[in-house]
Design an enzyme around this catalytic site. Structure first.
Site, mmCIF file in Angstrom:
data_model
loop_
_atom_site.group_PDB
_atom_site.id
_atom_site.type_symbol
_atom_site.label_atom_id
_atom_site.label_comp_id
_atom_site.label_asym_id
_atom_site.label_seq_id
_atom_site.Cartn_x
_atom_site.Cartn_y
_atom_site.Cartn_z
ATOM 1 N N HIS A 52 0.833 -1.208 0.000
ATOM 2 C CA HIS A 52 0.000 0.000 0.000
ATOM 3 C C HIS A 52 0.862 1.249 0.000
ATOM 4 C CE1 HIS A 52 -3.698 -2.364 1.643
ATOM 5 N NE2 HIS A 52 -3.642 -2.356 0.326
ATOM 6 N N HIS A 85 -0.420 -8.649 1.081
ATOM 7 C CA HIS A 85 -1.473 -8.740 2.103
ATOM 8 C C HIS A 85 -2.150 -10.102 2.171
ATOM 9 C CE1 HIS A 85 -1.089 -4.573 0.654
ATOM 10 N NE2 HIS A 85 -0.942 -4.371 1.931
ATOM 11 N N CYS A 107 3.156 -11.887 2.451
ATOM 12 C CA CYS A 107 4.205 -11.875 3.477
ATOM 13 C C CYS A 107 4.111 -13.162 4.302
ATOM 14 C CB CYS A 107 4.012 -10.665 4.383
ATOM 15 S SG CYS A 107 5.170 -10.689 5.765
ATOM 16 N N GLU A 137 -6.008 -7.731 3.838
ATOM 17 C CA GLU A 137 -5.450 -8.832 4.631
ATOM 18 C C GLU A 137 -6.558 -9.573 5.374
ATOM 19 O OE1 GLU A 137 -2.137 -7.906 7.301
ATOM 20 O OE2 GLU A 137 -2.881 -9.516 8.608
ATOM 21 N N THR A 175 -2.083 -8.155 10.940
ATOM 22 C CA THR A 175 -0.680 -7.956 11.359
ATOM 23 C C THR A 175 -0.305 -6.501 11.616
ATOM 24 O OG1 THR A 175 -0.056 -7.812 9.039
ATOM 25 C CG2 THR A 175 0.166 -9.974 10.081
HETATM 26 S S1 SF4 Z 1 3.036 -8.483 8.009
HETATM 27 FE FE1 SF4 Z 1 4.515 -7.038 8.809
HETATM 28 S S2 SF4 Z 1 6.466 -7.742 7.894
HETATM 29 FE FE2 SF4 Z 1 4.809 -8.622 6.679
HETATM 30 S S3 SF4 Z 1 4.401 -7.148 5.035
HETATM 31 FE FE3 SF4 Z 1 2.969 -6.686 6.673
HETATM 32 S S4 SF4 Z 1 4.010 -5.072 7.837
HETATM 33 FE FE4 SF4 Z 1 5.570 -6.105 6.613
#
Ligand code: SF4
Length: 330
Positions: A52, A85, A107, A137, A175
């Site tokens: 983003h 995401h 991620c 996400e 997250t």
């Molecule tokens: S979960 Fe944390 S480490 Fe992974 S992309 Fe999102 S902000 Fe970055």
């Protein structure tokens, strides 16, 4: 001339947060698109913004990435990259149905939450997913087990929670939430559901917590905190909120240095600067240059954590890169 002589003493200073900017997941996602462009050539389709951040998206677009909202917009058989995401399993199925070559840049720390959701759903738990409604996400994680997951969008949403069996409930989270607000949500949930279980490890990722922690350290000393990041970046928006909660007199989110209004700096002695996890540091350097031109040339970096985590590229991409390298060697 020494550096001290070169910097005029104005009494004005910048407190520069460290860690800030790119996290390991964003770095990997951006590299995935860059390497895919090199390997397969343009265009490469990317479902949703890879991360983003406006600048990152515009830069990749200029190199040949085409950002789409859904798989249907990708020509059959083309390559599509899924963003950091994460996506629901049905998005993988759609890609298979269209014979797309899918590369998953989710991620690994988001994937971990997906695994937790699947595992608790398989054990027939009710899963309370703390997160922001409509965030990509959350849509991806909830898609792992829609029948078992209900969203809890902050402390005020706790009263709306209903569960089948109060002895078989677990909470998970997005997250990139505010650490403090999530603790409050969990505390309220536990009042209603004393046997509520916690995730096996923190879902709010290291990058989100570290960026919030350092902002808390500097906020009280700051007349204004400038967070570099985009409006749709959850962790960047949270940084402004955390700064204000921790005592900053004002806080602003900007994508680019030129968005900083001179009025924000009027009467300020200390400006805090940080950036969200999807922001390349060149944008922060441009903000520092902008501030220096306005008398804030004294920059003190405040470091509260040393981040060394890196993630390797998605397997499917690495495999093709290896094959291409072997072919090139003959
Ligand atoms: S979960 Fe944390 S480490 Fe992974 S992309 Fe999102 S902000 Fe970055």
């Amino acid at each position: 001339m020494s550096e001290a002589e070169a910097t005029p003493k104005t009494g004005k200073r910048v407190l520069l947060a460290n860690p800030r900017g790119y996290c390991a997941g964003v770095d990997r996602a951006v590299q995935t698109v860059e390497e895919a462009l090199k390997l397969y050539g343009a265009p490469i389709y990317v479902r949703k913004q890879i991360v983003h951040n406006k600048h990152v998206v515009q830069t990749l677009e200029a190199r040949g990435a085409i950002f789409v909202e859904e798989n249907e917009e990708v020509p059959e058989g083309a390559t599509v990259i899924f963003s950091a995401h994460g996506v629901a399993p049905e998005v993988h199925e759609q890609a298979r149905a269209r014979s797309l070559k899918a590369i998953d840049a989710t991620c690994p720390l988001v994937t971990k939450v997906h695994h937790e959701a699947r595992r608790f759903a398989a054990d027939d738990y009710d899963i309370l997913l703390i997160g922001h409604e409509g965030h990509e996400e959350v849509i991806g994680t909830a898609g792992e087990a829609p029948a078992h997951i209900q969203l809890v969008d902050g402390p005020d949403d706790v009263e709306n929670v209903t569960v089948r069996d109060p002895e078989k409930v677990v909470w998970l989270s997005q997250t990139t939430l505010s650490v403090d607000e999530t603790l409050e949500t969990v505390a309220r949930l536990k009042k209603r559901l004393p046997l509520l279980q916690s995730p096996p490890s923190d879902d709010i990722c290291y990058a989100t917590s570290n960026r919030q922690h350092v902002v808390k350290e500097i906020a009280a000393e700051c007349d204004v905190v400038i967070v570099v990041g985009s409006r749709n970046s959850s962790n960047s928006v949270r940084l402004v909120e955390v700064a204000l909660d921790a005592g900053a007199r004002a806080g602003h989110l900007v994508d680019f240095a030129h968005e900083i209004e001179d009025a924000w700096l009027t009467g300020a002695d200390t400006v805090g600067v940080t950036s969200g996890a999807s922001v390349p540091d060149e944008l922060v350097q441009q903000v520092l240059a902008h501030l220096a031109e306005r008398g804030f040339a004294d920059v003190q970096e405040i470091t509260t954590a040393d981040e060394r985590l890196t993630f390797s590229l998605p397997q499917e991409l690495k495999r093709d890169m290896k094959a291409a390298a072997a072919a090139a060697r003959g």
